[in-house]
Design a protein around this motif. Structure first.
Motif, PDB file in Angstrom:
ATOM      1  N   ILE A   6      49.959  36.726  47.102  1.00  0.00           N
ATOM      2  CA  ILE A   6      49.136  35.755  46.374  1.00  0.00           C
ATOM      3  C   ILE A   6      48.599  34.761  47.384  1.00  0.00           C
ATOM      4  O   ILE A   6      49.356  34.174  48.165  1.00  0.00           O
ATOM      5  CB  ILE A   6      49.952  35.036  45.289  1.00  0.00           C
ATOM      6  N   THR A   7      47.307  34.572  47.389  1.00  0.00           N
ATOM      7  CA  THR A   7      46.661  33.701  48.365  1.00  0.00           C
ATOM      8  C   THR A   7      46.229  32.397  47.701  1.00  0.00           C
ATOM      9  O   THR A   7      46.019  32.329  46.483  1.00  0.00           O
ATOM     10  CB  THR A   7      45.428  34.396  48.969  1.00  0.00           C
ATOM     11  N   GLY A   8      46.083  31.371  48.522  1.00  0.00           N
ATOM     12  CA  GLY A   8      45.607  30.089  48.033  1.00  0.00           C
ATOM     13  C   GLY A   8      46.707  29.208  47.489  1.00  0.00           C
ATOM     14  O   GLY A   8      47.758  29.697  47.053  1.00  0.00           O
ATOM     15  N   ILE A   9      46.457  27.897  47.494  1.00  0.00           N
ATOM     16  CA  ILE A   9      47.461  26.948  46.997  1.00  0.00           C
ATOM     17  C   ILE A   9      47.673  27.100  45.500  1.00  0.00           C
ATOM     18  O   ILE A   9      48.802  27.095  45.007  1.00  0.00           O
ATOM     19  CB  ILE A   9      47.026  25.507  47.338  1.00  0.00           C
ATOM     20  N   GLY A  10      46.585  27.238  44.768  1.00  0.00           N
ATOM     21  CA  GLY A  10      46.705  27.378  43.315  1.00  0.00           C
ATOM     22  C   GLY A  10      46.660  28.825  42.847  1.00  0.00           C
ATOM     23  O   GLY A  10      46.551  29.076  41.646  1.00  0.00           O
ATOM     24  N   GLY A  11      46.751  29.773  43.779  1.00  0.00           N
ATOM     25  CA  GLY A  11      46.637  31.175  43.409  1.00  0.00           C
ATOM     26  C   GLY A  11      47.743  31.648  42.482  1.00  0.00           C
ATOM     27  O   GLY A  11      47.496  32.417  41.556  1.00  0.00           O
ATOM     28  N   PHE A  31      49.474  29.887  40.283  1.00  0.00           N
ATOM     29  CA  PHE A  31      49.284  29.376  38.924  1.00  0.00           C
ATOM     30  C   PHE A  31      48.149  30.106  38.226  1.00  0.00           C
ATOM     31  O   PHE A  31      48.259  30.463  37.045  1.00  0.00           O
ATOM     32  CB  PHE A  31      48.987  27.875  38.965  1.00  0.00           C
ATOM     33  N   GLN A  32      47.042  30.336  38.931  1.00  0.00           N
ATOM     34  CA  GLN A  32      45.921  31.051  38.330  1.00  0.00           C
ATOM     35  C   GLN A  32      46.315  32.475  37.942  1.00  0.00           C
ATOM     36  O   GLN A  32      45.918  32.977  36.891  1.00  0.00           O
ATOM     37  CB  GLN A  32      44.740  31.073  39.301  1.00  0.00           C
ATOM     38  N   PHE A  33      47.126  33.096  38.798  1.00  0.00           N
ATOM     39  CA  PHE A  33      47.580  34.455  38.519  1.00  0.00           C
ATOM     40  C   PHE A  33      48.446  34.483  37.261  1.00  0.00           C
ATOM     41  O   PHE A  33      48.276  35.335  36.387  1.00  0.00           O
ATOM     42  CB  PHE A  33      48.361  34.978  39.728  1.00  0.00           C
ATOM     43  N   GLN A  34      49.374  33.539  37.146  1.00  0.00           N
ATOM     44  CA  GLN A  34      50.240  33.487  35.973  1.00  0.00           C
ATOM     45  C   GLN A  34      49.438  33.156  34.718  1.00  0.00           C
ATOM     46  O   GLN A  34      49.691  33.717  33.640  1.00  0.00           O
ATOM     47  CB  GLN A  34      51.348  32.455  36.175  1.00  0.00           C
ATOM     48  N   LEU A  35      48.483  32.241  34.843  1.00  0.00           N
ATOM     49  CA  LEU A  35      47.656  31.882  33.692  1.00  0.00           C
ATOM     50  C   LEU A  35      46.826  33.070  33.215  1.00  0.00           C
ATOM     51  O   LEU A  35      46.700  33.310  32.005  1.00  0.00           O
ATOM     52  CB  LEU A  35      46.739  30.716  34.058  1.00  0.00           C
ATOM     53  N   SER A  74      48.672  47.077  54.657  1.00  0.00           N
ATOM     54  CA  SER A  74      47.853  46.864  53.464  1.00  0.00           C
ATOM     55  C   SER A  74      48.422  45.708  52.665  1.00  0.00           C
ATOM     56  O   SER A  74      49.545  45.757  52.187  1.00  0.00           O
ATOM     57  CB  SER A  74      47.830  48.135  52.598  1.00  0.00           C
ATOM     58  N   LEU A  75      47.613  44.645  52.555  1.00  0.00           N
ATOM     59  CA  LEU A  75      47.969  43.492  51.736  1.00  0.00           C
ATOM     60  C   LEU A  75      47.080  43.492  50.500  1.00  0.00           C
ATOM     61  O   LEU A  75      45.861  43.418  50.604  1.00  0.00           O
ATOM     62  CB  LEU A  75      47.793  42.188  52.518  1.00  0.00           C
ATOM     63  N   VAL A  76      47.703  43.586  49.338  1.00  0.00           N
ATOM     64  CA  VAL A  76      46.969  43.619  48.070  1.00  0.00           C
ATOM     65  C   VAL A  76      47.210  42.304  47.350  1.00  0.00           C
ATOM     66  O   VAL A  76      48.356  41.948  47.062  1.00  0.00           O
ATOM     67  CB  VAL A  76      47.432  44.797  47.192  1.00  0.00           C
ATOM     68  N   THR A  77      46.137  41.563  47.076  1.00  0.00           N
ATOM     69  CA  THR A  77      46.309  40.289  46.383  1.00  0.00           C
ATOM     70  C   THR A  77      46.642  40.543  44.911  1.00  0.00           C
ATOM     71  O   THR A  77      46.265  41.570  44.334  1.00  0.00           O
ATOM     72  CB  THR A  77      45.037  39.431  46.480  1.00  0.00           C
ATOM     73  N   GLY A  78      47.334  39.592  44.333  1.00  0.00           N
ATOM     74  CA  GLY A  78      47.707  39.726  42.933  1.00  0.00           C
ATOM     75  C   GLY A  78      46.504  39.843  42.023  1.00  0.00           C
ATOM     76  O   GLY A  78      46.510  40.619  41.066  1.00  0.00           O
ATOM     77  N   ALA A  79      45.446  39.064  42.322  1.00  0.00           N
ATOM     78  CA  ALA A  79      44.251  39.101  41.480  1.00  0.00           C
ATOM     79  C   ALA A  79      43.580  40.468  41.534  1.00  0.00           C
ATOM     80  O   ALA A  79      43.161  41.012  40.507  1.00  0.00           O
ATOM     81  CB  ALA A  79      43.274  38.011  41.917  1.00  0.00           C
ATOM     82  N   GLU A  80      43.475  41.035  42.732  1.00  0.00           N
ATOM     83  CA  GLU A  80      42.865  42.355  42.875  1.00  0.00           C
ATOM     84  C   GLU A  80      43.692  43.416  42.145  1.00  0.00           C
ATOM     85  O   GLU A  80      43.142  44.302  41.481  1.00  0.00           O
ATOM     86  CB  GLU A  80      42.744  42.722  44.350  1.00  0.00           C
ATOM     87  N   TYR A  81      44.988  43.304  42.284  1.00  0.00           N
ATOM     88  CA  TYR A  81      45.865  44.292  41.642  1.00  0.00           C
ATOM     89  C   TYR A  81      45.755  44.212  40.123  1.00  0.00           C
ATOM     90  O   TYR A  81      45.652  45.240  39.437  1.00  0.00           O
ATOM     91  CB  TYR A  81      47.313  44.044  42.076  1.00  0.00           C
TER      92      TYR A  81
END
Length: 285
Positions: free
Chosen positions: A76-81, A83-87, A161-168
């Motif tokens: 998960i990238t970013g400071i607020g990433g 929280f945004q992912f959980q939301l 391979s790094l997969v971001t939570g948002a992309e996944y």
């Protein structure tokens, strides 16, 4: 004269004043939004098990890539990433978990304006379409590990391979939606045949082109580019199309027996024509 705040009462003819319609719509929309909000809160509460369910296909796939020398990790990238992912996950969960309630609110708003035969068909479509969509989404969940293994397997040697939570999460949602919508094919075909738009003979004549179109759709619609995932989507669609073609053939035979004459196989029955489900009482509604 005092205005009543109770439930709007339709006139004997089934009509209702415009303001009563708007008040009822407002009430049902409010209920639907509250249901979605409650579902979203539950998504926050049960975030961990929901996340484990969503990431299980990825965890099933990781050992296979590790054996091939490819290291992959969800990040998960970013400071607020986070929280945004959980939301985002909680909101989608809220929409899905509360869907029976807010769909019922929509149905209850439209129901008074429908005739009895239309109500019966709407119930049949809803009762058939929901299991088909769930079945297609379940198939996508089973296919996910193999699809991700193929895609991440293109990582060159020496790279990770790094997969971001948002992309996944977006990838999973797209796969579930594509497979779920594709599973509705027999329902669409049967409805078109039922209203007289196409006949079983026309469906049989168009079968080769339809199958080609299914494979083209599977190749374009799937988020992956591998032929295996396309095959997993196209093969059930072809089977469902053949089943719907058989149902259409049986429907045409029943329609021919009902009207007492043989239906021309090259022509569909006229829209609004006789039906074994339509009785005199339905036409008077």
């Amino acid at each position: 004269m005092a205005l009543t705040r109770g439930k709007p009462t339709p006139s004997p003819g089934g009509s209702m004043p415009l303001m009563d319609h708007l008040r009822e719509l407002r009430t049902r929309l409010t209920r639907a939004v509250l249901a979605i909000a409650i579902g979203t809160i539950l998504g926050f509460v049960f975030y961990e098990p929901i996340l484990n369910f969503l990431t299980q296909p990825y965890e099933d796939m990781r050992p296979l890539l590790t054996a091939e020398g490819i290291d992959t990790e969800l990040v998960i990238t970013g400071i607020g990433g986070a929280f945004q992912f959980q939301l985002k996950i909680s909101l989608v969960f809220g929409l899905l978990a509360s869907s029976p309630f807010w769909l019922w609110q929509l149905w209850a708003f439209v129901l008074p304006a429908m005739h009895r035969n239309e109500k019966r068909w709407a119930l049949l479509l809803a009762g058939t379409g929901a299991p088909l969509f769930v079945g297609g989404a379940a198939l996508a969940y089973v296919v996910l590990p193999k699809a991700m293994e193929v895609l991440i397997g293109f990582v060159p040697d020496g790279f990770g391979s790094l997969v971001t939570g948002a992309e996944y999460f977006d990838f999973i949602v797209k796969m579930l939606l594509v497979f779920g919508v594709a599973a509705e094919i027999p329902l669409v075909v049967v409805v078109l045949n039922r209203i007289g738009a196409v006949s079983a003979k026309q469906l049989a004549n168009a079968r080769p082109w339809t199958i080609i179109g299914i494979f083209v759709f599977a190749a374009v619609a799937t988020p992956t580019t591998d032929p295996l995932t396309m095959l997993f989507l196209a093969a059930p669609m072809v089977v469902l199309y053949l089943v719907s073609e058989l149902i259409a053939k049986l429907t045409d035979r029943r329609r021919a027996r009902l009207i007492g004459t043989e239906v021309d196989d090259d022509e569909a029955a006229p829209i609004g024509g006789p039906s074994e489900l339509d009785g005199p009482s339905d036409l008077r509604d």
